[in-house]
Design a protein around this motif. Structure first.
Motif, PDB file in Angstrom:
ATOM      1  N   LEU A 481       0.848  -1.195   0.000  1.00  0.00           N
ATOM      2  CA  LEU A 481       0.000   0.000   0.000  1.00  0.00           C
ATOM      3  C   LEU A 481       0.881   1.242   0.000  1.00  0.00           C
ATOM      4  O   LEU A 481       1.758   1.386   0.852  1.00  0.00           O
ATOM      5  N   GLU A 482       0.630   2.130  -0.940  1.00  0.00           N
ATOM      6  CA  GLU A 482       1.348   3.408  -0.954  1.00  0.00           C
ATOM      7  C   GLU A 482       0.558   4.486  -0.227  1.00  0.00           C
ATOM      8  O   GLU A 482       1.131   5.442   0.284  1.00  0.00           O
ATOM      9  N   GLU A 483      -0.755   4.313  -0.184  1.00  0.00           N
ATOM     10  CA  GLU A 483      -1.601   5.261   0.537  1.00  0.00           C
ATOM     11  C   GLU A 483      -2.764   4.507   1.166  1.00  0.00           C
ATOM     12  O   GLU A 483      -3.016   3.343   0.862  1.00  0.00           O
ATOM     13  N   TYR A 484      -3.464   5.201   2.063  1.00  0.00           N
ATOM     14  CA  TYR A 484      -4.558   4.574   2.817  1.00  0.00           C
ATOM     15  C   TYR A 484      -5.649   4.071   1.882  1.00  0.00           C
ATOM     16  O   TYR A 484      -6.050   4.745   0.928  1.00  0.00           O
ATOM     17  N   SER A 485      -6.176   2.879   2.176  1.00  0.00           N
ATOM     18  CA  SER A 485      -7.280   2.289   1.425  1.00  0.00           C
ATOM     19  C   SER A 485      -8.436   2.004   2.367  1.00  0.00           C
ATOM     20  O   SER A 485      -8.309   1.183   3.296  1.00  0.00           O
ATOM     21  N   SER A 486      -9.559   2.679   2.144  1.00  0.00           N
ATOM     22  CA  SER A 486     -10.753   2.480   2.964  1.00  0.00           C
ATOM     23  C   SER A 486     -11.234   1.039   2.883  1.00  0.00           C
ATOM     24  O   SER A 486     -11.609   0.428   3.891  1.00  0.00           O
ATOM     25  N   GLU A 487     -11.214   0.479   1.690  1.00  0.00           N
ATOM     26  CA  GLU A 487     -11.712  -0.882   1.480  1.00  0.00           C
ATOM     27  C   GLU A 487     -10.897  -1.900   2.267  1.00  0.00           C
ATOM     28  O   GLU A 487     -11.447  -2.794   2.925  1.00  0.00           O
ATOM     29  N   VAL A 488      -9.578  -1.760   2.227  1.00  0.00           N
ATOM     30  CA  VAL A 488      -8.708  -2.697   2.939  1.00  0.00           C
ATOM     31  C   VAL A 488      -8.889  -2.562   4.442  1.00  0.00           C
ATOM     32  O   VAL A 488      -8.996  -3.554   5.172  1.00  0.00           O
ATOM     33  N   PHE A 489      -8.939  -1.311   4.930  1.00  0.00           N
ATOM     34  CA  PHE A 489      -9.095  -1.070   6.370  1.00  0.00           C
ATOM     35  C   PHE A 489     -10.374  -1.718   6.894  1.00  0.00           C
ATOM     36  O   PHE A 489     -10.358  -2.457   7.885  1.00  0.00           O
ATOM     37  N   LEU A 490     -11.496  -1.425   6.244  1.00  0.00           N
ATOM     38  CA  LEU A 490     -12.790  -1.925   6.719  1.00  0.00           C
ATOM     39  C   LEU A 490     -12.897  -3.442   6.618  1.00  0.00           C
ATOM     40  O   LEU A 490     -13.665  -4.067   7.352  1.00  0.00           O
ATOM     41  N   SER A 491     -12.121  -4.067   5.748  1.00  0.00           N
ATOM     42  CA  SER A 491     -12.204  -5.515   5.572  1.00  0.00           C
ATOM     43  C   SER A 491     -11.471  -6.292   6.652  1.00  0.00           C
ATOM     44  O   SER A 491     -11.821  -7.447   6.936  1.00  0.00           O
ATOM     45  N   ILE A 492     -10.455  -5.686   7.304  1.00  0.00           N
ATOM     46  CA  ILE A 492      -9.652  -6.482   8.244  1.00  0.00           C
ATOM     47  C   ILE A 492      -9.612  -5.950   9.678  1.00  0.00           C
ATOM     48  O   ILE A 492      -9.301  -6.704  10.601  1.00  0.00           O
ATOM     49  N   VAL A 493      -9.923  -4.642   9.899  1.00  0.00           N
ATOM     50  CA  VAL A 493      -9.767  -4.061  11.245  1.00  0.00           C
ATOM     51  C   VAL A 493     -11.093  -4.034  11.994  1.00  0.00           C
ATOM     52  O   VAL A 493     -12.102  -3.537  11.484  1.00  0.00           O
ATOM     53  N   GLU A 494     -11.091  -4.594  13.201  1.00  0.00           N
ATOM     54  CA  GLU A 494     -12.273  -4.602  14.064  1.00  0.00           C
ATOM     55  C   GLU A 494     -12.274  -3.374  14.972  1.00  0.00           C
ATOM     56  O   GLU A 494     -13.287  -2.691  15.118  1.00  0.00           O
ATOM     57  N   LYS A 495     -11.146  -3.084  15.613  1.00  0.00           N
ATOM     58  CA  LYS A 495     -11.026  -1.956  16.549  1.00  0.00           C
ATOM     59  C   LYS A 495      -9.610  -1.388  16.496  1.00  0.00           C
ATOM     60  O   LYS A 495      -8.666  -2.067  16.099  1.00  0.00           O
ATOM     61  N   ILE A 496      -9.508  -0.129  16.957  1.00  0.00           N
ATOM     62  CA  ILE A 496      -8.195   0.480  17.189  1.00  0.00           C
ATOM     63  C   ILE A 496      -8.203   1.002  18.620  1.00  0.00           C
ATOM     64  O   ILE A 496      -9.084   1.781  18.993  1.00  0.00           O
ATOM     65  N   VAL A 497      -7.234   0.572  19.416  1.00  0.00           N
ATOM     66  CA  VAL A 497      -7.116   1.060  20.790  1.00  0.00           C
ATOM     67  C   VAL A 497      -5.970   2.055  20.853  1.00  0.00           C
ATOM     68  O   VAL A 497      -4.844   1.733  20.481  1.00  0.00           O
ATOM     69  N   VAL A 498      -6.281   3.275  21.305  1.00  0.00           N
ATOM     70  CA  VAL A 498      -5.248   4.311  21.456  1.00  0.00           C
ATOM     71  C   VAL A 498      -4.744   4.253  22.895  1.00  0.00           C
ATOM     72  O   VAL A 498      -5.474   4.576  23.839  1.00  0.00           O
ATOM     73  N   GLU A 499      -3.499   3.806  23.062  1.00  0.00           N
ATOM     74  CA  GLU A 499      -2.915   3.661  24.397  1.00  0.00           C
ATOM     75  C   GLU A 499      -2.200   4.948  24.812  1.00  0.00           C
ATOM     76  O   GLU A 499      -1.735   5.717  23.958  1.00  0.00           O
ATOM     77  N   PRO A 500      -2.082   5.200  26.134  1.00  0.00           N
ATOM     78  CA  PRO A 500      -1.458   6.444  26.621  1.00  0.00           C
ATOM     79  C   PRO A 500       0.004   6.627  26.212  1.00  0.00           C
ATOM     80  O   PRO A 500       0.493   7.747  26.140  1.00  0.00           O
TER      81      PRO A 500
END
Length: 520
Positions: A481-500
Motif C-alpha cells: 500500500l502506498e496510501e490509505y485504502s478504505s476498502e482494505v481497512f474496513l475488511s480487516i480491522v475490528e477496533k483500534i485502541v489508542v494507548e497512553p
C-alpha cells in the motif's frame, strides 16, 4: 563473659489457646425495616455479652452486615473482613445465631465453612447447636443450608407474587421516586423543586440539543444529580428523557430478578410490564413526551444512516478510560481544517480523561505501515494460529472453566451422598429427600451440558474461520500500500485502541493485535 540467650517462642494457635480462645460473632439482617433493625442490634448486644462473660474466651469483635441479602457473600463487607482476619490468624471461633444468618446459599455456606475449617477456625451456630469443627457437623450443615436455601427461594417466590398482585391492583409503592419528584405526607408522588430541571432537560432536547450537550450544560451550571454529584452524563439524561414517569404514567417491572442466586436484570420483554396511566401529576405533557420519543427514534435512524460516514466511526477506543473516540475538526487561523479523533470524555473535560487527540492522517499512515508489515509476515503470524487452534481445540481458559464445572459437580455429588446418608439414618423425611435430590440432579445435569458445550466450543471454530478469512483477504489484497485504502481497512480491522504511551493497537477481525507507535 558468658552471654545468656533467651528464646522468645512464636505465637501459634496452640500457644494462643493457652491464653484463651479468640472469639468473634457474625450478625446479619437482610432489610432495613424497623423490626429487623431491632433484631440486628439485639444480635450484636447478645453475642458481645455472651463472649465477654464466658471463661477462657477473648472477645475479638462483632462483624456485621446490615440490610444485606444472604443469598451470596458478594457485597457483604463485614463477612469478607471476618474471613480475611481468620486467614491472618486473628480468630479461633465464630459465633452465629443460625445458618440463615450466615448465608442462605447452601453451596457458598458449606464452602466457606470448609475454608475456615482448613484454617482450624470453627463456627458455632446456636440454633441447632452445630460446631463445624466436629466430625458430624458436615452432614447437618449441608442439610440445614439446603433447607435455608429452599426457604429463601420460597420467600422470594411469594414476594414476587405479592408484588405482581400489587402491580395489577395499582397499589404498589416504589421505594425511591424518580428525580424531580418526592412524596408528601400522604405518601403521594408530587413534583419537588428539581422538577424544573427535568422540564429544562425536555425543553433543551426539543430545541435540538442532544443528551451529551444537555449533560455538559447541567455540569457547567453545577446542578446536582440525584446522588448529589454535579457531573451529569449523557446516559443519565437519556434515561430521564425516556422515563414515562415524567408524563404522569407509572411503568412497573422495568427490571426483574432472576432465579437463585438472585440477580437483577433489565426487562427487555422477558417479563410482563404494568402501566398505570395518569398515576400522578406530570412534569411534561403527554404530547411533549411523545415528541421526545419520536425525536429519539428519528435521531437513532439518522445515526444508523451516518454510522458509515467515516471509516473510524465506532472503531477507535480510548485505552485510558475505555470510551469511544469522536471525530473533531480543528480549524486553523489560516482557514485550513485539520481532522482529529479524540476521546469523548476528554472532549467533555480534560479532568475526566487525559488522553490527547490523534490526527486522522496519522492513523491512516500507521495503518498503511501495519498492512505492509502484515503482507510480509502473515504466513509466519497467522498459519501457526490456525494450526494451534485446530490441534488444541480446547484452550487453557476453557480447560479452567471445565475444571471449575467439574468441581461443582463433585461438590453436588457429595451433597447427594450426604442426603442419601441422612435418609438412611432417618434424619430427614422422604418428601424433603426427594425435593433436594431432584434439585441436585437437575443442577448436575445442567453442569454436564455446559461441559459438553465447552468440549465442542463453537467460539474456537469461529476464530479458526475468521483467521482463515483474514488470510484470504491478505492474499487477495494489495502486496504493497502506498496510501490509505478504505476498502482494505474496513475488511480487516475490528477496533483500534489508542494507548497512553503513543501506541495504536490494531485489533484485526480474528482478534490478533498489532501495535504501531507514533510521535505525539
Amino acid at each position: 563473659m558468658n552471654q545468656q540467650v533467651k528464646v522468645i517462642q512464636p505465637v501459634t494457635k496452640e500457644s494462643a489457646s493457652k491464653i484463651g480462645i479468640r472469639v468473634c460473632a457474625y450478625c446479619r439482617v437482610s432489610t432495613d425495616k424497623a423490626e429487623q433493625m431491632g433484631s440486628y442490634v439485639a444480635q450484636k448486644d447478645y453475642f458481645e455479652s455472651k463472649i465477654k462473660q464466658t471463661h477462657g474466651w477473648i472477645f475479638v469483635g462483632i462483624y456485621a452486615d446490615y440490610a444485606k441479602s444472604g443469598t451470596t457473600f458478594e457485597g457483604r463487607a463485614g463477612f469478607q473482613k471476618m474471613l480475611q482476619d481468620c486467614e491472618n490468624g486473628q480468630i479461633d471461633l465464630i459465633m452465629a445465631k443460625s445458618i440463615t444468618r450466615f448465608g442462605r446459599n447452601a453451596m457458598e455456606s458449606v464452602s466457606a465453612v470448609r475454608k475456615l475449617k482448613a484454617l482450624n477456625v470453627g463456627v458455632y451456630f446456636e440454633e441447632g447447636g452445630i460446631n463445624t469443627l466436629t466430625d458430624q457437623s458436615e452432614l447437618l450443615l449441608t442439610i440445614f443450608s439446603a433447607v435455608a436455601q429452599a426457604e429463601s427461594e420460597s420467600i422470594s417466590t411469594n414476594e414476587r407474587w405479592s408484588i405482581q398482585k400489587k402491580f395489577l391492583e395499582g397499589s404498589y409503592n416504589v421505594g425511591n421516586v424518580a428525580y424531580g419528584y418526592c412524596r408528601n405526607e400522604q405518601n403521594q408522588i408530587v413534583i419537588d423543586t428539581t422538577g424544573e430541571i427535568v422540564k429544562f432537560i425536555y425543553d433543551e432536547y426539543l430545541s435540538g440539543n442532544g443528551a451529551w450537550s444537555i449533560a455538559k450544560k447541567l455540569t457547567q451550571m453545577r446542578v446536582q444529580t440525584s446522588t448529589g454529584s454535579t457531573r451529569w452524563s449523557a446516559h443519565t439524561v437519556r434515561d430521564m428523557l425516556k422515563n414515562t414517569i415524567y408524563s404522569g404514567d407509572m411503568l412497573y417491572q422495568k427490571y426483574y430478578t432472576t432465579g437463585f442466586p438472585f440477580k437483577q436484570k433489565a426487562n427487555h420483554g422477558e417479563r410482563a410490564m404494568y402501566l398505570i396511566e395518569d398515576n400522578h401529576e406530570p412534569i411534561v405533557s403527554k404530547a411533549e413526551f411523545e415528541n421526545v420519543q419520536n425525536l429519539f427514534a428519528y435521531r437513532e435512524r439518522k445515526n444508523v444512516d451516518n454510522s458509515k460516514r467515516y471509516d473510524f466511526t465506532g472503531k477507535i477506543v480510548c485505552g485510558s478510560c475505555g470510551s469511544n473516540f469522536r471525530r473533531h475538526t480543528d480549524t486553523k487561523k489560516n482557514g485550513i481544517k485539520k481532522y482529529q479523533w479524540c476521546c469523548k470524555e476528554h472532549i467533555e473535560s480534560k479532568d475526566y480523561c487525559p488522553m490527547k487527540a490523534v490526527d486522522e492522517e496519522l492513523i491512516k499512515t500507521r495503518f498503511v505501515t501495519m498492512w505492509n508489515k502484515l503482507q510480509n509476515s502473515y504466513k509466519e503470524l497467522l498459519y501457526p494460529i490456525v494450526e494451534t487452534l485446530e490441534r488444541t481445540k480446547v484452550s487453557c481458559e476453557t480447560k479452567e472453566k471445565i475444571e471449575n464445572l467439574e468441581n461443582q459437580i463433585a461438590e453436588l455429588s457429595k451433597q447427594s451422598r450426604l442426603l442419601n446418608q441422612a435418609m438412611a439414618k432417618q434424619c430427614i423425611d422422604s418428601a424433603f429427600y426427594m425435593e433436594q435430590s431432584t434439585c441436585v440432579k437437575i443442577k448436575i445435569d445442567d453442569l454436564k451440558e455446559q461441559i459438553k458445550d465447552y468440549e465442542n466450543p463453537e467460539e474456537i471454530q469461529a476464530e479458526i474461520i475468521k483467521t482463515k478469512q483474514l488470510i484470504e483477504l491478505i492474499k487477495t489484497g494489495p502486496n504493497f500500500l502506498e496510501e490509505y485504502s478504505s476498502e482494505v481497512f474496513l475488511s480487516i480491522v475490528e477496533k483500534i485502541v489508542v494507548e497512553p504511551n503513543n501506541e495504536l493497537v490494531f485489533i484485526l477481525r480474528n482478534g490478533l493485535m498489532l501495535t504501531e507507535y507514533y510521535s505525539a
